[in-house]
Design a protein around this motif. Structure first.
Motif, mmCIF file in Angstrom:
data_model
loop_
_atom_site.group_PDB
_atom_site.id
_atom_site.type_symbol
_atom_site.label_atom_id
_atom_site.label_comp_id
_atom_site.label_asym_id
_atom_site.label_seq_id
_atom_site.Cartn_x
_atom_site.Cartn_y
_atom_site.Cartn_z
ATOM 1 N N PRO A 1 0.832 -1.211 0.000
ATOM 2 C CA PRO A 1 0.000 0.000 0.000
ATOM 3 C C PRO A 1 0.861 1.254 0.000
ATOM 4 C CG PRO A 1 -0.031 -1.064 2.153
ATOM 5 C CD PRO A 1 0.661 -2.003 1.231
ATOM 6 N N PRO A 2 0.371 2.350 -0.593
ATOM 7 C CA PRO A 2 1.174 3.576 -0.696
ATOM 8 C C PRO A 2 1.497 4.163 0.677
ATOM 9 C CG PRO A 2 -1.107 3.998 -1.312
ATOM 10 C CD PRO A 2 -0.973 2.515 -1.183
ATOM 11 N N ALA A 3 2.645 4.830 0.744
ATOM 12 C CA ALA A 3 3.086 5.410 2.017
ATOM 13 C C ALA A 3 2.241 6.616 2.419
ATOM 14 C CB ALA A 3 4.554 5.804 1.919
ATOM 15 N N SER A 4 1.572 7.234 1.458
ATOM 16 C CA SER A 4 0.695 8.370 1.732
ATOM 17 C C SER A 4 -0.485 8.323 0.773
ATOM 18 C CB SER A 4 1.440 9.700 1.566
ATOM 19 O OG SER A 4 2.368 9.899 2.610
ATOM 20 N N PRO A 5 -1.588 8.924 1.098
ATOM 21 C CA PRO A 5 -2.730 8.939 0.178
ATOM 22 C C PRO A 5 -2.336 9.592 -1.146
ATOM 23 C CG PRO A 5 -3.370 9.702 2.353
ATOM 24 C CD PRO A 5 -1.884 9.602 2.369
ATOM 25 N N PRO A 6 -2.548 8.924 -2.254
ATOM 26 C CA PRO A 6 -2.175 9.504 -3.552
ATOM 27 C C PRO A 6 -3.037 10.714 -3.893
ATOM 28 C CG PRO A 6 -2.554 7.130 -3.692
ATOM 29 C CD PRO A 6 -3.079 7.568 -2.383
ATOM 30 N N ALA A 7 -2.497 11.580 -4.754
ATOM 31 C CA ALA A 7 -3.241 12.745 -5.221
ATOM 32 C C ALA A 7 -4.342 12.298 -6.182
ATOM 33 C CB ALA A 7 -2.297 13.727 -5.897
ATOM 34 N N GLY A 8 -5.246 13.197 -6.447
ATOM 35 C CA GLY A 8 -6.303 12.921 -7.405
ATOM 36 C C GLY A 8 -7.584 12.422 -6.788
ATOM 37 N N GLY A 9 -7.604 12.212 -5.480
ATOM 38 C CA GLY A 9 -8.805 11.721 -4.829
ATOM 39 C C GLY A 9 -9.750 12.843 -4.446
ATOM 40 N N THR A 10 -10.847 12.456 -3.829
ATOM 41 C CA THR A 10 -11.836 13.423 -3.364
ATOM 42 C C THR A 10 -12.233 13.087 -1.928
ATOM 43 O OG1 THR A 10 -13.643 12.077 -4.245
ATOM 44 C CG2 THR A 10 -12.784 13.836 -5.665
ATOM 45 N N ALA A 11 -12.624 14.108 -1.186
ATOM 46 C CA ALA A 11 -13.107 13.932 0.182
ATOM 47 C C ALA A 11 -14.588 14.282 0.222
ATOM 48 C CB ALA A 11 -12.321 14.802 1.152
ATOM 49 N N ALA A 12 -15.410 13.370 0.716
ATOM 50 C CA ALA A 12 -16.859 13.585 0.755
ATOM 51 C C ALA A 12 -17.365 13.412 2.183
ATOM 52 C CB ALA A 12 -17.561 12.598 -0.174
ATOM 53 N N LEU A 13 -18.408 14.167 2.510
ATOM 54 C CA LEU A 13 -19.010 14.078 3.844
ATOM 55 C C LEU A 13 -19.873 12.818 3.931
ATOM 56 C CD1 LEU A 13 -20.556 17.003 5.828
ATOM 57 C CD2 LEU A 13 -21.763 14.848 5.679
ATOM 58 N N VAL A 14 -19.614 11.998 4.942
ATOM 59 C CA VAL A 14 -20.407 10.788 5.177
ATOM 60 C C VAL A 14 -21.591 11.104 6.079
ATOM 61 C CG1 VAL A 14 -20.389 8.447 6.133
ATOM 62 C CG2 VAL A 14 -18.400 9.299 4.872
ATOM 63 N N THR A 15 -21.333 11.775 7.179
ATOM 64 C CA THR A 15 -22.391 12.156 8.117
ATOM 65 C C THR A 15 -21.874 13.261 9.027
ATOM 66 O OG1 THR A 15 -23.959 11.339 9.777
ATOM 67 C CG2 THR A 15 -21.748 10.435 9.866
ATOM 68 N N ASP A 16 -22.779 14.081 9.546
ATOM 69 C CA ASP A 16 -22.376 15.085 10.530
ATOM 70 C C ASP A 16 -22.990 14.741 11.880
ATOM 71 O OD1 ASP A 16 -25.001 15.720 9.933
ATOM 72 O OD2 ASP A 16 -24.682 17.887 10.021
ATOM 73 N N HIS A 17 -22.794 15.619 12.851
ATOM 74 C CA HIS A 17 -23.270 15.431 14.219
ATOM 75 C C HIS A 17 -22.674 14.187 14.876
ATOM 76 C CE1 HIS A 17 -26.562 18.238 12.857
ATOM 77 N NE2 HIS A 17 -26.130 18.809 13.955
ATOM 78 N N VAL A 18 -21.429 13.873 14.521
ATOM 79 C CA VAL A 18 -20.703 12.826 15.242
ATOM 80 C C VAL A 18 -20.131 13.468 16.506
ATOM 81 C CG1 VAL A 18 -18.766 11.214 15.174
ATOM 82 C CG2 VAL A 18 -20.137 11.601 13.124
ATOM 83 N N ARG A 19 -20.308 12.809 17.634
ATOM 84 C CA ARG A 19 -19.837 13.374 18.901
ATOM 85 C C ARG A 19 -18.321 13.270 18.991
ATOM 86 N NH1 ARG A 19 -19.331 12.246 24.557
ATOM 87 N NH2 ARG A 19 -20.316 13.865 25.827
ATOM 88 N N GLU A 20 -17.692 14.297 19.534
ATOM 89 C CA GLU A 20 -16.239 14.283 19.720
ATOM 90 C C GLU A 20 -15.831 13.046 20.515
ATOM 91 O OE1 GLU A 20 -12.217 15.771 19.698
ATOM 92 O OE2 GLU A 20 -13.999 16.103 18.472
ATOM 93 N N PRO A 21 -14.907 12.230 20.002
ATOM 94 C CA PRO A 21 -14.516 11.006 20.719
ATOM 95 C C PRO A 21 -13.881 11.323 22.065
ATOM 96 C CG PRO A 21 -13.747 10.976 18.436
ATOM 97 C CD PRO A 21 -14.223 12.361 18.704
ATOM 98 N N ALA A 22 -14.167 10.508 23.059
ATOM 99 C CA ALA A 22 -13.519 10.621 24.366
ATOM 100 C C ALA A 22 -12.269 9.750 24.379
ATOM 101 C CB ALA A 22 -14.488 10.173 25.459
ATOM 102 N N ALA A 23 -11.384 9.999 25.353
ATOM 103 C CA ALA A 23 -10.150 9.217 25.454
ATOM 104 C C ALA A 23 -10.456 7.738 25.640
ATOM 105 C CB ALA A 23 -9.299 9.741 26.602
ATOM 106 N N THR A 24 -11.547 7.444 26.334
ATOM 107 C CA THR A 24 -11.926 6.045 26.566
ATOM 108 C C THR A 24 -12.731 5.465 25.413
ATOM 109 O OG1 THR A 24 -13.883 6.810 27.772
ATOM 110 C CG2 THR A 24 -11.906 6.305 29.073
ATOM 111 N N GLU A 25 -13.096 6.323 24.447
ATOM 112 C CA GLU A 25 -13.885 5.880 23.291
ATOM 113 C C GLU A 25 -13.258 6.409 22.004
ATOM 114 O OE1 GLU A 25 -17.926 7.114 23.636
ATOM 115 O OE2 GLU A 25 -18.357 5.872 25.374
ATOM 116 N N PRO A 26 -12.046 5.967 21.651
ATOM 117 C CA PRO A 26 -11.456 6.428 20.386
ATOM 118 C C PRO A 26 -12.331 6.021 19.211
ATOM 119 C CG PRO A 26 -10.258 4.534 21.248
ATOM 120 C CD PRO A 26 -11.212 4.958 22.321
ATOM 121 N N LEU A 27 -12.391 6.874 18.210
ATOM 122 C CA LEU A 27 -13.276 6.613 17.078
ATOM 123 C C LEU A 27 -12.847 5.364 16.310
ATOM 124 C CD1 LEU A 27 -15.708 7.584 15.480
ATOM 125 C CD2 LEU A 27 -14.180 9.069 14.161
ATOM 126 N N PHE A 28 -11.533 5.245 16.050
ATOM 127 C CA PHE A 28 -11.002 4.080 15.330
ATOM 128 C C PHE A 28 -9.812 3.507 16.086
ATOM 129 C CE2 PHE A 28 -12.591 6.923 11.880
ATOM 130 C CZ PHE A 28 -13.608 6.107 11.404
#
Length: 233
Positions: A160-187
């Motif tokens: 896999p590439p060492a960094s995200p390649p150019a030419g891609g796009t960023a799209a919004l999946v959903t909003d109103h996601v709560r800020e992750p807590a230290a005990t609840e990392p998002l990923f």
């Protein structure tokens, strides 16, 4: 006016004042009931919207991760190209495990695709997106989950590439996601490249705030192992 008429008029005035007082109490009670009903209706509407968003976002992320053939390990730092929707302040560098960020590769046709998810504040999102795509209200506690996607040549699962390649796009999946807590990392990425996703949604503030799942319960939790990952030796 004689004394009898005066007493009668006085009694009538007192009765009128008492009636007006009772009417005021009844109107105040009705106003309070209406306000409470409207507030409850608003909270229920917000919860229903969050529930719908949660189902769609969870299904999308789970489906993508299940197809992964390479996942970037915990602690890996990747820098996005200059694409709108990938920066937080002046930085485009994200670290798996430290930041609300995960990146992986999945097969697609005869090639592969690089995918990554990251969390932005609504204000950071609006600052780099065109007016037509901006959120109408950038609430202080609003967070947006973004997906960066770009096609890759064949063979990138093994390297896999060492960094995200150019030419891609960023799209919004959903909003109103709560800020992750230290005990609840998002990923979180485990040693076997299984990805754990913890999502909690929130909208509004004060008594009108709606949080799903409620803080008394665990967040929406998914532990996903890619079907196309190489078997552990």
């Amino acid at each position: 006016m004689n004394a009898r008429d005066a007493r009668t008029a006085g009694v009538t005035l007192v009765e009128l004042l008492v009636g007006l007082g009772l009417l005021g109490v009844i109107l105040a009670a009705l106003n309070s009931l209406t306000s409470s009903s409207m507030q409850a209706s608003g909270i229920l509407t917000a919860r229903a919207r969050l529930q719908s968003d949660a189902v769609i976002a969870n299904q999308l992320i789970a489906a993508r991760l299940k197809e992964s053939c390479a996942v970037y390990a915990q602690g890996t730092s990747l820098t996005y190209p200059a694409v709108a929707g990938t920066a937080r302040g002046a930085s485009r560098t994200w670290r798996v495990g430290t930041d609300p960020f995960v990146a992986f590769v999945m097969p697609e046709g005869t090639g592969t695709r690089f995918l990554a998810y990251h969390l932005l504040t609504a204000s950071a999102y609006n600052a780099q997106m065109p007016a037509a795509q901006q959120l109408p209200v950038a609430e202080a506690d609003n967070r947006v989950l973004m997906e960066y996607s770009v096609a890759l040549p064949a063979g990138t699962c093994a390297a896999p590439p060492a960094s995200p390649p150019a030419g891609g796009t960023a799209a919004l999946v959903t909003d109103h996601v709560r800020e992750p807590a230290a005990t609840e990392p998002l990923f979180t990425v485990a040693g076997d490249l299984t990805v754990t996703v913890r999502l909690r949604y929130a909208t509004g503030s004060g008594p009108r705030a709606a949080v799903l799942p409620p803080l008394s319960r665990d967040p929406y939790l998914m532990e996903i192992a890619g079907r196309n990952l190489p078997l552990a030796e």
